[in-house]
Design a protein around this motif. Structure first.
Motif, PDB file in Angstrom:
ATOM      1  N   GLY A 149       0.816  -1.204   0.000  1.00 35.83           N
ATOM      2  CA  GLY A 149       0.000   0.000   0.000  1.00 35.83           C
ATOM      3  C   GLY A 149       0.852   1.256   0.000  1.00 35.83           C
ATOM      4  O   GLY A 149       0.553   2.227  -0.710  1.00 35.83           O
ATOM      5  N   SER A 150       1.928   1.241   0.780  1.00 33.97           N
ATOM      6  CA  SER A 150       2.825   2.402   0.833  1.00 33.97           C
ATOM      7  C   SER A 150       3.537   2.597  -0.497  1.00 33.97           C
ATOM      8  O   SER A 150       3.732   3.743  -0.945  1.00 33.97           O
ATOM      9  N   ILE A 151       3.942   1.497  -1.128  1.00 31.99           N
ATOM     10  CA  ILE A 151       4.569   1.603  -2.446  1.00 31.99           C
ATOM     11  C   ILE A 151       3.596   2.247  -3.434  1.00 31.99           C
ATOM     12  O   ILE A 151       3.971   3.122  -4.221  1.00 31.99           O
ATOM     13  N   TYR A 152       2.328   1.833  -3.373  1.00 27.09           N
ATOM     14  CA  TYR A 152       1.334   2.374  -4.299  1.00 27.09           C
ATOM     15  C   TYR A 152       1.092   3.870  -4.053  1.00 27.09           C
ATOM     16  O   TYR A 152       1.074   4.671  -4.996  1.00 27.09           O
ATOM     17  N   PHE A 153       0.922   4.252  -2.799  1.00 24.82           N
ATOM     18  CA  PHE A 153       0.580   5.641  -2.495  1.00 24.82           C
ATOM     19  C   PHE A 153       1.790   6.576  -2.508  1.00 24.82           C
ATOM     20  O   PHE A 153       1.642   7.775  -2.767  1.00 24.82           O
ATOM     21  N   LEU A 154       2.986   6.049  -2.250  1.00 22.77           N
ATOM     22  CA  LEU A 154       4.158   6.907  -2.145  1.00 22.77           C
ATOM     23  C   LEU A 154       5.102   6.841  -3.342  1.00 22.77           C
ATOM     24  O   LEU A 154       5.790   7.818  -3.650  1.00 22.77           O
ATOM     25  N   LEU A 155       5.127   5.676  -4.018  1.00 21.17           N
ATOM     26  CA  LEU A 155       6.132   5.476  -5.074  1.00 21.17           C
ATOM     27  C   LEU A 155       5.528   4.878  -6.337  1.00 21.17           C
ATOM     28  O   LEU A 155       6.176   4.103  -7.037  1.00 21.17           O
ATOM     29  N   ALA A 156       4.298   5.228  -6.628  1.00 19.60           N
ATOM     30  CA  ALA A 156       3.623   4.626  -7.784  1.00 19.60           C
ATOM     31  C   ALA A 156       4.364   4.914  -9.095  1.00 19.60           C
ATOM     32  O   ALA A 156       4.537   4.018  -9.937  1.00 19.60           O
ATOM     33  N   LYS A 157       4.816   6.151  -9.289  1.00 22.75           N
ATOM     34  CA  LYS A 157       5.512   6.503 -10.535  1.00 22.75           C
ATOM     35  C   LYS A 157       6.811   5.720 -10.679  1.00 22.75           C
ATOM     36  O   LYS A 157       7.110   5.178 -11.749  1.00 22.75           O
ATOM     37  N   GLU A 158       7.584   5.653  -9.586  1.00 25.15           N
ATOM     38  CA  GLU A 158       8.849   4.929  -9.626  1.00 25.15           C
ATOM     39  C   GLU A 158       8.629   3.431  -9.832  1.00 25.15           C
ATOM     40  O   GLU A 158       9.372   2.759 -10.553  1.00 25.15           O
ATOM     41  N   TYR A 159       7.578   2.904  -9.188  1.00 26.52           N
ATOM     42  CA  TYR A 159       7.242   1.483  -9.322  1.00 26.52           C
ATOM     43  C   TYR A 159       6.847   1.165 -10.762  1.00 26.52           C
ATOM     44  O   TYR A 159       7.270   0.146 -11.328  1.00 26.52           O
ATOM     45  N   ASP A 168      -1.267   3.669 -14.422  1.00 25.13           N
ATOM     46  CA  ASP A 168      -2.595   3.181 -14.059  1.00 25.13           C
ATOM     47  C   ASP A 168      -2.651   1.654 -13.937  1.00 25.13           C
ATOM     48  O   ASP A 168      -3.679   1.097 -13.554  1.00 25.13           O
ATOM     49  N   ALA A 169      -1.530   0.993 -14.261  1.00 24.93           N
ATOM     50  CA  ALA A 169      -1.472  -0.462 -14.105  1.00 24.93           C
ATOM     51  C   ALA A 169      -0.890  -0.861 -12.747  1.00 24.93           C
ATOM     52  O   ALA A 169      -0.903  -2.042 -12.380  1.00 24.93           O
ATOM     53  N   VAL A 170      -0.385   0.127 -11.992  1.00 26.23           N
ATOM     54  CA  VAL A 170       0.286  -0.167 -10.722  1.00 26.23           C
ATOM     55  C   VAL A 170      -0.681  -0.789  -9.719  1.00 26.23           C
ATOM     56  O   VAL A 170      -0.328  -1.736  -9.005  1.00 26.23           O
ATOM     57  N   LEU A 175      -2.317  -5.181  -6.217  1.00 26.46           N
ATOM     58  CA  LEU A 175      -3.387  -6.085  -5.805  1.00 26.46           C
ATOM     59  C   LEU A 175      -3.026  -7.532  -6.124  1.00 26.46           C
ATOM     60  O   LEU A 175      -3.314  -8.449  -5.341  1.00 26.46           O
ATOM     61  N   GLY A 176      -2.366  -7.730  -7.252  1.00 27.19           N
ATOM     62  CA  GLY A 176      -1.930  -9.071  -7.627  1.00 27.19           C
ATOM     63  C   GLY A 176      -0.915  -9.629  -6.648  1.00 27.19           C
ATOM     64  O   GLY A 176      -0.957 -10.817  -6.299  1.00 27.19           O
ATOM     65  N   THR A 177      -0.006  -8.774  -6.182  1.00 31.05           N
ATOM     66  CA  THR A 177       0.993  -9.207  -5.207  1.00 31.05           C
ATOM     67  C   THR A 177       0.348  -9.568  -3.885  1.00 31.05           C
ATOM     68  O   THR A 177       0.694 -10.579  -3.266  1.00 31.05           O
TER      69      THR A 177
END
Length: 205
Positions: A149-159, A168-170, A175-177
């Motif tokens: 959740g933190s990766i999604y909200f804080l580092l979505a662009k980098e991820y 928009d696929a992040v 969720l898959g992970t």
């Protein structure tokens, strides 16, 4: 038993559990092979420590887990190490702070939440053999949900850049992970915490 003896026993117990966390984090023992994935077991002693020694001990053990993760991602970087090591940050000091939160802060929450959940379940007089797997499952899911959740909200662009996908696929990847890795890990944690915790609680008593 006087307070000094109790404190010494508590510190010794925390140190022993921390040594187990470090051992698991730095050896193949920290992973168990499931039919589809490898599931981490490093959070198991964190959850057990929170149950046996309280939320503070669990938080300390979670911090040890997080520091081990940070060191591992710094010395042996992978594609996503920027999310777990401040030294691999792609966005300077701000990114480094986010990495510390994901690597250490989220792992501290494993012990904190597990410890307080155990206390709540025991106050509600939930049977031990029901409370143990519930706490194990919740502790493991705390790790997965807060980290991803933190990766999604804080580092979505980098991820997204690291995975070479559109931003928009992040959410789908996160969720898959959680589904493919987090839930099997939580089930494994529920079983292990129930089996090991039952024995350790008898020893402690």
């Amino acid at each position: 038993m006087n307070k000094r003896v109790r404190d010494t026993r508590w510190l010794t117990s925390v140190a022993l559990m921390a040594a187990i966390v470090i051992l698991l984090a730095n050896t193949p023992l920290g992973m168990i092979q499931l039919p589809v994935i490898k599931a981490t077991t490093v959070h198991i002693p964190v959850i057990l420590g929170a149950i046996l020694l309280g939320p503070l001990a669990g938080s300390i053990l979670g911090g040890v887990f997080g520091i081990c993760s940070m060191i591992s991602n710094t010395t042996a970087p992978t594609l996503l190490s920027f999310a777990f090591s401040p030294f691999m940050s792609m966005t300077g000091i701000q990114g480094a702070a986010k990495a510390v939160w994901i690597s250490v802060g989220c792992r501290i929450l494993i012990g904190l939440i597990s410890g307080w959940l155990w206390i709540l379940l025991k106050k509600c007089k939930v049977n031990t053999m029901i409370a143990l797997p519930i706490t194990g499952f919740a502790g493991a899911m705390t790790n997965t949900v807060f980290v991803m959740g933190s990766i999604y909200f804080l580092l979505a662009k980098e991820y997204a850049a690291a995975k070479s996908v559109a931003i928009d696929a992040v959410w789908g990847l996160v969720l898959g992970t959680v589904t493919a890795s987090g839930i099997p890990e939580a089930i494994a944690a529920a079983v292990l915490v129930a089996l090991i915790g039952k024995v350790l609680l008898k020893v402690v008593k």
